[in-house]
Design a protein around this motif. Structure first.
Motif, PDB file in Angstrom:
ATOM      1  N   ASN A  61       0.812  -1.219   0.000  1.00 41.55           N
ATOM      2  CA  ASN A  61       0.000   0.000   0.000  1.00 41.55           C
ATOM      3  C   ASN A  61       0.848   1.273   0.000  1.00 41.55           C
ATOM      4  N   GLY A  62       2.032   1.186  -0.624  1.00 37.91           N
ATOM      5  CA  GLY A  62       2.892   2.359  -0.740  1.00 37.91           C
ATOM      6  C   GLY A  62       3.755   2.646   0.467  1.00 37.91           C
ATOM      7  N   ARG A  63       3.754   1.763   1.444  1.00 37.54           N
ATOM      8  CA  ARG A  63       4.505   2.024   2.673  1.00 37.54           C
ATOM      9  C   ARG A  63       5.982   1.679   2.493  1.00 37.54           C
ATOM     10  N   MET A  64       6.832   2.659   2.773  1.00 37.56           N
ATOM     11  CA  MET A  64       8.279   2.481   2.673  1.00 37.56           C
ATOM     12  C   MET A  64       8.926   2.973   3.957  1.00 37.56           C
ATOM     13  N   ARG A  65      10.081   2.386   4.284  1.00 38.68           N
ATOM     14  CA  ARG A  65      10.781   2.775   5.511  1.00 38.68           C
ATOM     15  C   ARG A  65      11.569   4.066   5.307  1.00 38.68           C
ATOM     16  N   MET A  66      11.592   4.903   6.342  1.00 41.01           N
ATOM     17  CA  MET A  66      12.320   6.174   6.247  1.00 41.01           C
ATOM     18  C   MET A  66      13.814   5.953   6.036  1.00 41.01           C
ATOM     19  N   ARG A  67      14.355   4.918   6.646  1.00 38.40           N
ATOM     20  CA  ARG A  67      15.804   4.704   6.554  1.00 38.40           C
ATOM     21  C   ARG A  67      16.263   4.452   5.115  1.00 38.40           C
ATOM     22  N   VAL A  68      15.347   3.934   4.268  1.00 33.52           N
ATOM     23  CA  VAL A  68      15.705   3.646   2.878  1.00 33.52           C
ATOM     24  C   VAL A  68      16.146   4.919   2.163  1.00 33.52           C
ATOM     25  N   ILE A  69      15.505   6.045   2.491  1.00 32.97           N
ATOM     26  CA  ILE A  69      15.839   7.319   1.841  1.00 32.97           C
ATOM     27  C   ILE A  69      17.312   7.645   2.039  1.00 32.97           C
TER      28      ILE A  69
ATOM     29  N   LYS B 296      -4.852   4.395  -0.689  1.00 36.50           N
ATOM     30  CA  LYS B 296      -4.909   5.045  -1.990  1.00 36.50           C
ATOM     31  C   LYS B 296      -4.156   6.366  -1.990  1.00 36.50           C
ATOM     32  N   LYS B 297      -4.287   7.154  -0.924  1.00 34.68           N
ATOM     33  CA  LYS B 297      -3.607   8.447  -0.844  1.00 34.68           C
ATOM     34  C   LYS B 297      -2.098   8.281  -0.650  1.00 34.68           C
TER      35      LYS B 297
END
Length: 582
Positions: free
Chosen positions: A110-118, A161-162
């Motif tokens: 659902n579009g969720r990504m971890r902050m650390r990846v950035i 969705k958002k």
């Protein structure tokens, strides 16, 4: 620390004052995503320059005693000492080119990504690109921009969705700021990241893309990515030649994709050294290649512009096509971090430049400057690898700002897309997902089933019966239960079979009530494990025409953990589907 707390309190106040469901709030969030992604793109450029200077200085200091310029081969290897541990220990999804991970996050999480990846992606990719690894900037900035959008969406507790729209906003903003191509950024997000179009998402993505472009222009100027000479179509016959170029581009693009994933397979299967050290080995080979062909090091924009100007010989151009394919595949296969878009541009420009030179000799009365073929070749190879024709056309147009080349560009891209879709099941982005069993073309239903684990849905505790129970007791249990089948355990609480209403019906009626469960039960079991997905379970249920499956431990298949029925799957599916429709 005070500044961070202040920023968080500002966001918290913003969160409390605005209605998350309002249109104006969504526009404000898309502007914020565009600003942050634009700033990150500018910062990323500077990080690449800093990493290049740093690794070159360290390499010269440590290995400057080597004869000639041999110390240069150590520079990409030194970056491997940073990239490998970063991606292996802190964020595995930061390895590679990044876009497939964003697509997987949209489809399965659902579009969720971890902050650390950035931050891990920024450090790893800047190290790889700065040290000369044969990769580009677009994949990392797409993943970083998407990560920014995802984190902001999660912070404001938006629905699925958002959040996906926020991810697309970040991806568009990253492309826009990196290539000064706001329109291409929008279509990249719609065509590749979301894979669908909606008026609401389109509007918000446009806002983010334009905002990021403005931010980038403030810091790096408004110049196009490539300065090209004015080109024109000399004769209608040339359109046939551009179509032929598109055909060659599809073949070369498919070769690039297959070589890339073959390289990944070879490195994944090579267990002589730890995984986190493989980028060092890959970097060493890249450095060796770079001694003879320095053009393949880094992003390669200088070589692309030299091709436009006709400064490279035919033999060199042909050699660079295949050496770049090998170098980029080696770079990413060994575990370095960076994008595949810039290498696709490089391969396309050198292919187109070589094709133009040959056609100029064969048809001097029709063919003008071979540089036009280099430009069209870029778009054709990008289309061949991504199978995204709209994005490819608009991207090359915005990067060169030369509308006169649009007709040849469209012809070549169409032929490249059609042939590449025939030659390859997926794109340079989706094949990575297909190899994990994720088929984005199969629709949202499959994606939902793939992200739900059995452990999250199975029924516990389980209604069971013993192998020495009589059938009479089983029928009584069915009268008082919602289930029409029960796992069968022995006196050691080990799973030995399953008995269902169908088993009872198929047995001879005479004396059935006094018969033992062990006589009627099915002992050849089809089971599932907590780690499997509902998609795996549904395949088993359909294949064997079953209504429920026992859930057992992988370590001990006789240890019963739960049970899963068709109704459990339907309930879980509906529960996951509802938030996406809100």
């Amino acid at each position: 620390m005070d500044n961070i707390e202040g920023d968080m309190s500002l966001l918290t106040n913003l969160k409390s004052k605005f209605n998350v469901k309002s249109t104006w709030f969504s526009i404000l969030i898309s502007i914020i995503i565009g600003i942050l992604a634009g700033l990150f793109a500018v910062l990323f450029r500077n990080m690449i320059s800093f990493a290049g200077s740093g690794f070159s200085g360290i390499g010269n200091f440590l290995f400057g005693f080597l004869p000639g310029n041999w110390w240069l081969i150590t520079v990409p290897a030194l970056a491997g000492f940073v990239v490998g541990p970063l991606t292996y220990f802190f964020a595995r999804e930061a390895k590679g080119h990044g876009v497939p991970e964003v697509m997987a996050a949209v489809a399965l999480k659902n579009g969720r990504m971890r902050m650390r990846v950035i931050f891990v992606k920024a450090l790893a990719s800047a190290s790889s690109i700065g040290a000369g690894a044969s990769v580009g900037r677009e994949g990392p900035i797409v993943q970083m921009g998407s990560g920014i959008g995802s984190v902001i969406g999660q912070f404001f507790k938006m629905n699925a969705k958002k959040i996906k729209t926020c991810v697309a906003c970040g991806a568009a903003a990253g492309i826009s700021a990196t290539f000064n191509a706001p329109i291409a950024g929008v279509f990249f997000a719609l065509e590749i990241i979301l894979g669908s179009f909606s008026a609401n998402a389109f509007s918000l993505i446009v806002v983010s893309s334009v905002t990021a472009s403005v931010i980038a222009q403030i810091f790096v100027g408004d110049a196009p990515a490539f300065i090209v000479q004015p080109y024109s179509l000399n004769h209608p016959f040339e359109l046939m030649l551009y179509a032929l170029l598109g055909t060659f581009a599809a073949i070369i693009g498919t070769l690039f994709v297959k070589t890339l994933y073959k390289s990944e397979d070879l490195f994944d299967g090579w267990n002589v050294i730890p995984e986190w050290l493989k980028p060092v080995f890959g970097g060493l080979i890249i450095g060796l290649i770079g001694l003879k062909f320095p053009q393949i090091l880094g992003v390669g924009y200088e070589t692309i512009e030299a091709t436009f100007k006709g400064e490279l010989l035919l033999g060199t151009l042909i050699a660079l096509v295949f050496i770049k394919i090998f170098a980029t595949s080696l770079t990413l296969g060994s575990g370095h971090s960076g994008g595949v878009f810039a290498p696709s541009l490089f391969i396309g420009a050198t292919l187109g430049g070589a094709f133009g030179l040959i056609m100029q000799v064969l048809f001097p009365e029709f063919v003008g400057n071979p540089g036009a073929y280099a430009i069209v070749g870029m778009g054709a190879v990008v289309a061949g690898t991504t199978q995204a024709p709209i994005t490819s056309v608009i991207m090359i147009f915005e990067m060169t700002r030369d509308y006169r080349i649009i007709l040849p560009l469209m012809i070549a891209i169409v032929f490249s897309t059609l042939l590449s879709s025939y030659l390859s099941k997926g794109t340079i982005y989706t094949i990575k997902l297909l190899r994990r069993g994720i088929n984005l073309k199969a629709g949202k239903d499959v994606n939902i089933m793939k992200r739900i684990k059995v452990a999250d849905v199975m029924t516990t505790p389980v209604e069971i019966c013993r192998k020495d129970n009589k059938v009479r007791k089983v029928i009584e249990m069915m009268h008082h239960s919602k289930h029409n089948g029960f796992p069968v355990l022995n006196d050691k609480d080990q799973l030995v079979g399953i008995i269902t209403l169908q088993d009872v019906r198929e047995a001879p009626v005479e004396g059935i009530m006094e018969r033992l469960v062990s006589e009627l039960m099915t002992s050849k079991l089809v089971v599932t494990f907590p780690e499997e997905t509902l998609d795996d379970v549904f395949r088993k249920l359909s294949k064997y025409d079953l209504g429920h499956l026992p859930v057992v431990s992988k370590e001990d298949p006789k240890k019963l953990l739960g049970i899963l029925t068709r109704s459990d799957i339907i309930k879980a599916y509906n529960k996951q589907l509802l938030p996406q429709q809100l």
